[in-house]
Design an enzyme around this catalytic site. Structure first.
Site, mmCIF file in Angstrom:
data_model
loop_
_atom_site.group_PDB
_atom_site.id
_atom_site.type_symbol
_atom_site.label_atom_id
_atom_site.label_comp_id
_atom_site.label_asym_id
_atom_site.label_seq_id
_atom_site.Cartn_x
_atom_site.Cartn_y
_atom_site.Cartn_z
ATOM 1 N N SER A 158 -39.636 16.107 -2.859
ATOM 2 C CA SER A 158 -39.071 17.455 -2.784
ATOM 3 C C SER A 158 -38.131 17.798 -3.933
ATOM 4 O O SER A 158 -37.996 18.961 -4.278
ATOM 5 C CB SER A 158 -38.362 17.648 -1.447
ATOM 6 N N HIS A 171 -44.452 19.582 0.878
ATOM 7 C CA HIS A 171 -44.615 20.343 -0.365
ATOM 8 C C HIS A 171 -46.024 20.272 -0.949
ATOM 9 O O HIS A 171 -46.279 20.847 -2.003
ATOM 10 C CB HIS A 171 -43.590 19.869 -1.403
ATOM 11 N N LYS A 175 -42.742 26.475 4.164
ATOM 12 C CA LYS A 175 -42.811 26.447 2.702
ATOM 13 C C LYS A 175 -44.048 27.231 2.257
ATOM 14 O O LYS A 175 -44.023 28.454 2.280
ATOM 15 C CB LYS A 175 -42.768 24.992 2.236
#
Ligand code: PMP
Length: 378
Positions: free
Chosen positions: A174, A202, A234
């Site tokens: 991250s 991610h 995200k």
């Protein structure tokens, strides 16, 4: 509580004091922060779905149908058909028998690790794993062994000394944006008889075919990585998280993951919104193509002006600055130029590696990237 003051003062003196900024509208790319219009490069809305009109409409319509709150935990009466449909869609998307929704990624990681490991087990984790993965091992009261970042040979050596229950890694790190050596880790886990868990917060939505994530990027499947965790706040632009795996894994989590059992389910309307954003993320491949274009544009431009970037091919493009004070100064200079790039400092990242964590989104334009590069050149 005056005796807390010296601790706060010490953080101030070390440039490590954390401050919240006041947002007055959507997160990015055009943000209003502390009363100013800023072009933002620090969110995780990689595909630009957080403000998508269809996702917003699904949330609004979902609230009309279900009300706002879910009312209770999933095991009481908080589990709706909307949650169920999203779990089925996520299982299908990740190519796994089942998926289970958690309220946040932090809670998913605590829940999985503490449900699968105990006091007599050893959990191996990458040194740069997300804090929630490290906290999961602490909550499990397991022996936590941290191996050097992305170093499969070091892990191999450690596994010869001590047997592992779980090996845990971020898919995309991250704060660095690089990928874990997943094929090597999967082979080590198989040989060691340990379970491999990948937190792909991610990678999902961004990497692999139709955004299937880091595992798909490496051509790995369910048998290589039995435990996959993903977040929804995200690339999918909404909120929440899930774990995907076998029937036995999911039933074990339902029976014993405390951060699943003892918390209120997320709003069903949110599940409706995520169902829509997941479908768009899969279908609209141009979003990943545009993102790849911006990553290339940013990296080429940054190299031209002599910036030191990390070995990252993902939308996370950190610029290492060094000290916390310098990172704050760079961030303030960018802000003066109308750009929002927050400084990431220890203990989030190791001492001496404070950085500007630039993140790119399909919602940015070529002009946005060029504006950032121009500001970084000054
Ligand atoms: N894992 C990783 C790798 C993350 O970056 C994050 C978010 N910062 C989380 C887990 C936690 O997810 P959430 O924000 O949904 O709690």
């Amino acid at each position: 509580m005056d005796n807390l003051r010296p601790r706060l003062d010490a953080l101030q003196a070390q440039s490590l004091y954390r401050r919240r900024r006041l947002q007055d509208g959507p997160q990015q790319p055009q943000a209003r922060v502390d009363g100013r219009a800023l072009l933002s490069f620090c969110g995780n809305d990689y595909l630009g779905l957080a403000n998508h009109p269809d996702v917003i409409a699904a949330l609004r319509d979902g609230a009309q149908r279900w009300g706002v709150g879910s009312g209770a935990a999933h095991l009481v009466n908080g589990h709706s058909r909307a949650h169920q449909a999203l779990e089925e869609a996520l299982a299908e998307f990740t190519g796994r028998p089942r998926a289970l929704l958690f309220s946040t990624g932090y809670m998913a990681n605590l829940g999985v690790i503490s449900a699968l490991a105990g006091r007599h087990d050893t959990v191996f984790e990458d040194r740069l794993n997300h804090a929630s993965l490290l906290d999961g091992a602490l909550l499990a009261r397991a022996r936590l062994r941290r191996y050097p970042h992305a170093d499969a040979s070091a892990l191999h050596r450690l596994l010869k000394i001590e047997s592992a229950r779980l090996i845990v890694t971020d898919g995309v790190f991250s704060m660095d944006g690089d990928l874990a050596p997943l094929p090597e880790l999967a082979a080590l886990a198989r040989d060691a008889g340990a379970w491999l868990m990948v937190d792909d917060a991610h990678g999902l939505g961004v990497l692999g075919r139709d955004g299937r994530g880091s595992l798909d990027h490496f051509g790995l499947g369910f048998n290589d990585v039995p435990i996959l965790m993903g977040t929804l706040g995200k690339a999918f632009g909404t909120f929440g998280a899930f774990v995907a795996g076998s029937e036995e894994l999911i039933e074990t989590l339902i029976q014993s993951a405390r951060s699943y059992i003892y918390t209120t389910a997320t709003p069903p309307a949110l599940a409706e919104a995520t169902l829509v954003s997941l479908a768009i993320a899969r279908r609209e491949t141009w979003r990943r193509e545009r993102l790849a274009e911006w990553i290339e544009r940013f990296r080429t431009g940054a190299a031209r002006i002599g910036l030191q970037l990390m070995d990252s091919s993902t939308p996370i493009q950190p610029i290492i600055v060094g000290s916390a004070a310098q990172a704050l100064a760079w961030s303030a200079a960018l802000e003066a130029a109308g750009l929002l790039v927050t400084a990431i400092r220890p203990p989030t990242v190791p001492e001496g590696t404070a950085r500007l964590r630039v993140t790119l989104s399909a919602a940015h334009t070529a002009e946005d990237i060029d504006r950032l590069l121009a500001a970084l050149e000054l």
